[in-house]
Write a protein that holds these residues in place. Sequence first.
Motif, PDB file in Angstrom:
ATOM      1  N   ARG A   1      60.191  49.011  79.781  1.00 51.56           N
ATOM      2  CA  ARG A   1      58.953  49.149  79.295  1.00 51.56           C
ATOM      3  C   ARG A   1      57.889  48.772  80.315  1.00 51.56           C
ATOM      4  O   ARG A   1      57.907  47.514  80.698  1.00 51.56           O
TER       5      ARG A   1
ATOM      6  N   VAL B   1      49.257  51.757  84.421  1.00 54.09           N
ATOM      7  CA  VAL B   1      50.369  52.712  83.938  1.00 54.09           C
ATOM      8  C   VAL B   1      51.041  52.061  82.632  1.00 54.09           C
ATOM      9  O   VAL B   1      51.326  50.756  82.528  1.00 54.09           O
ATOM     10  N   ASP B   2      51.179  52.710  81.652  1.00 56.58           N
ATOM     11  CA  ASP B   2      51.963  52.500  80.521  1.00 56.58           C
ATOM     12  C   ASP B   2      53.136  53.361  80.375  1.00 56.58           C
ATOM     13  O   ASP B   2      52.875  54.762  80.429  1.00 56.58           O
ATOM     14  N   LEU B   3      54.258  52.912  80.344  1.00 57.76           N
ATOM     15  CA  LEU B   3      55.524  53.831  80.059  1.00 57.76           C
ATOM     16  C   LEU B   3      56.749  53.353  79.552  1.00 57.76           C
ATOM     17  O   LEU B   3      57.046  52.012  79.720  1.00 57.76           O
ATOM     18  N   THR B   4      57.268  53.960  78.473  1.00 57.71           N
ATOM     19  CA  THR B   4      58.509  53.547  77.854  1.00 57.71           C
ATOM     20  C   THR B   4      59.578  54.397  77.973  1.00 57.71           C
ATOM     21  O   THR B   4      59.522  55.552  77.792  1.00 57.71           O
ATOM     22  N   VAL B   5      60.603  53.980  78.804  1.00 55.61           N
ATOM     23  CA  VAL B   5      61.970  54.700  78.805  1.00 55.61           C
ATOM     24  C   VAL B   5      63.093  54.107  78.065  1.00 55.61           C
ATOM     25  O   VAL B   5      63.539  53.039  78.289  1.00 55.61           O
TER      26      VAL B   5
ATOM     27  N   LEU C   1      64.629  59.549  83.660  1.00 55.04           N
ATOM     28  CA  LEU C   1      63.452  59.956  83.950  1.00 55.04           C
ATOM     29  C   LEU C   1      63.215  60.175  85.443  1.00 55.04           C
ATOM     30  O   LEU C   1      63.512  59.291  86.298  1.00 55.04           O
TER      31      LEU C   1
ATOM     32  N   LEU D   1      60.286  60.657  88.388  1.00 48.13           N
ATOM     33  CA  LEU D   1      58.842  60.412  88.950  1.00 48.13           C
ATOM     34  C   LEU D   1      58.460  61.203  89.996  1.00 48.13           C
ATOM     35  O   LEU D   1      59.230  61.194  90.898  1.00 48.13           O
TER      36      LEU D   1
ATOM     37  N   ARG E   1      63.061  63.960  81.038  1.00 50.30           N
ATOM     38  CA  ARG E   1      61.877  63.812  81.327  1.00 50.30           C
ATOM     39  C   ARG E   1      61.078  63.580  82.700  1.00 50.30           C
ATOM     40  O   ARG E   1      61.779  62.995  83.320  1.00 50.30           O
TER      41      ARG E   1
ATOM     42  N   VAL F   1      57.707  62.441  84.714  1.00 53.09           N
ATOM     43  CA  VAL F   1      56.431  61.916  84.704  1.00 53.09           C
ATOM     44  C   VAL F   1      55.553  62.457  86.017  1.00 53.09           C
ATOM     45  O   VAL F   1      56.386  62.076  87.190  1.00 53.09           O
TER      46      VAL F   1
ATOM     47  N   VAL G   1      49.732  58.002  85.003  1.00 55.56           N
ATOM     48  CA  VAL G   1      50.339  59.219  84.519  1.00 55.56           C
ATOM     49  C   VAL G   1      49.517  60.527  84.465  1.00 55.56           C
ATOM     50  O   VAL G   1      48.737  60.237  83.456  1.00 55.56           O
TER      51      VAL G   1
ATOM     52  N   ASP H   1      53.466  63.973  81.244  1.00 50.29           N
ATOM     53  CA  ASP H   1      54.545  63.105  80.749  1.00 50.29           C
ATOM     54  C   ASP H   1      55.303  64.435  80.075  1.00 50.29           C
ATOM     55  O   ASP H   1      54.909  64.676  78.830  1.00 50.29           O
TER      56      ASP H   1
END
Length: 272
Positions: free
Chosen positions: A22, A43-47, A53, A55, A220, A222, A231, A234
Motif C-alpha cells: 500500500r 503516488v497512491d497505489l494499492t497492490v 504489477l 511499472l 496489471r 501502471v 500514475v 492504471d
Amino acid sequence: MTSSEITEAEGAVDTARAGSVRIDHVIHRYGRGGEAFTAVGPVDLTVPAGEFLVLVGASGCGKSTLLRLIAGFERPTQGSVRVSGAEPRPGEAAGVVFQSPRLFPWRTVRGNVDLALRFAGVPRAQWPERRAELLARVGLEGTERRRTWEISGGQQQRVAIARALAAENPLLLLDEPFAALDALTRERLQEDVRRVTERTGRTAVFVTHSADEAVFLGSRIVVLTKSPGTVALDLPITLPRGDIEAEELRGSREFAELRARVSHAVKAAAAA
Ligand SMILES: Nc1ncnc2c1ncn2[C@@H]1O[C@H](COP(=O)(O)OP(=O)(O)OP(=O)(O)O)[C@@H](O)[C@H]1O
C-alpha cells in the motif's frame, strides 16, 4: 470464494495480507534544501496479494525509486509505504532481483543459493532439499557445482531469481531483471517468472521499459508520467493465461492491441 476474494469483490483490498503493498500519498525527494530533487509523487497505489504489477515509464521517471521504497531501501520523504501491513525493512519485506545478477563470483551456484538460505534463516538440515527445489523451479537442475562465471548470463539471472525466492517471501520485486539478456533468453525467463509467481501465489512488482514484456507478464500495468513519476495509466490485463501457450498469447490480436495501447501511453506520458 475465499474471504479475501469476498473483500476484494466488495471493493476494499485487504492491505494487511501477506504480500500486499500500500502506497499512500508518497512523494520522494533526493537531496535537501535548494538541491532537493523530486523523483516520485504524489503516488497512491494499492497492490493486492497475488497481483503481478508491472511499472512502465520513460527513463528517469522514478520506477526504481518506487521499487526501492517498497523494498525498504529508501523511506519516503512524505506519505507512507506498507508491505503486508507494516513498514518495509530491507532484506525482510521482499525478495529483490536487479538488472545484473549480483552473485558471488567465487562461489558455486550451490554456494550462492545456500547463502540466501542462510540469510533467510532456513535450518541447515533443510538446505539440500530447499536448494534442489529452488534450482528446479528456475530450470537449473544439475548446475549446483558450477562456478557462476562458468554459466551463461541467463543462467546467472536464474540463480538470482532462485536466491530471491529462497526467503519464501510473499513479495517479489524485480527491477529490469532481463534488460541485459538476448531476446530468446528474455522470453524464456519471462515465462519462468510468470509460472513461478503463479504457482507460488506471490505478489510481484516488476519494472521494465518494454510494453511487450509488461503485457506478457502483468495482471496489471501502471504507466508513470515523466519525472516526478505519478500514475498516468492504471490498466488491468485480463488476457487468458493458463489455457494458452506463450507463443500463441504473444501472437494474438488482443496482445498486440494491449501492447500498442501501453506503448502509446508511455510515449504520451513521457511527452506530457
Ligand atoms: N540516489 C539518488 N540521488 C539523487 N538522485 C537520484 C538518486 N537515485 C535516482 N535519482 C534520480 O531520480 C530520478 C528517478 O530515478 P529512477 O532510477 O528511480 O528512475 P527510473 O525510472 O528507474 O529510470 P531508468 O528507467 O533509467 O532506470 C532520476 O532523475 C535519477 O537521476
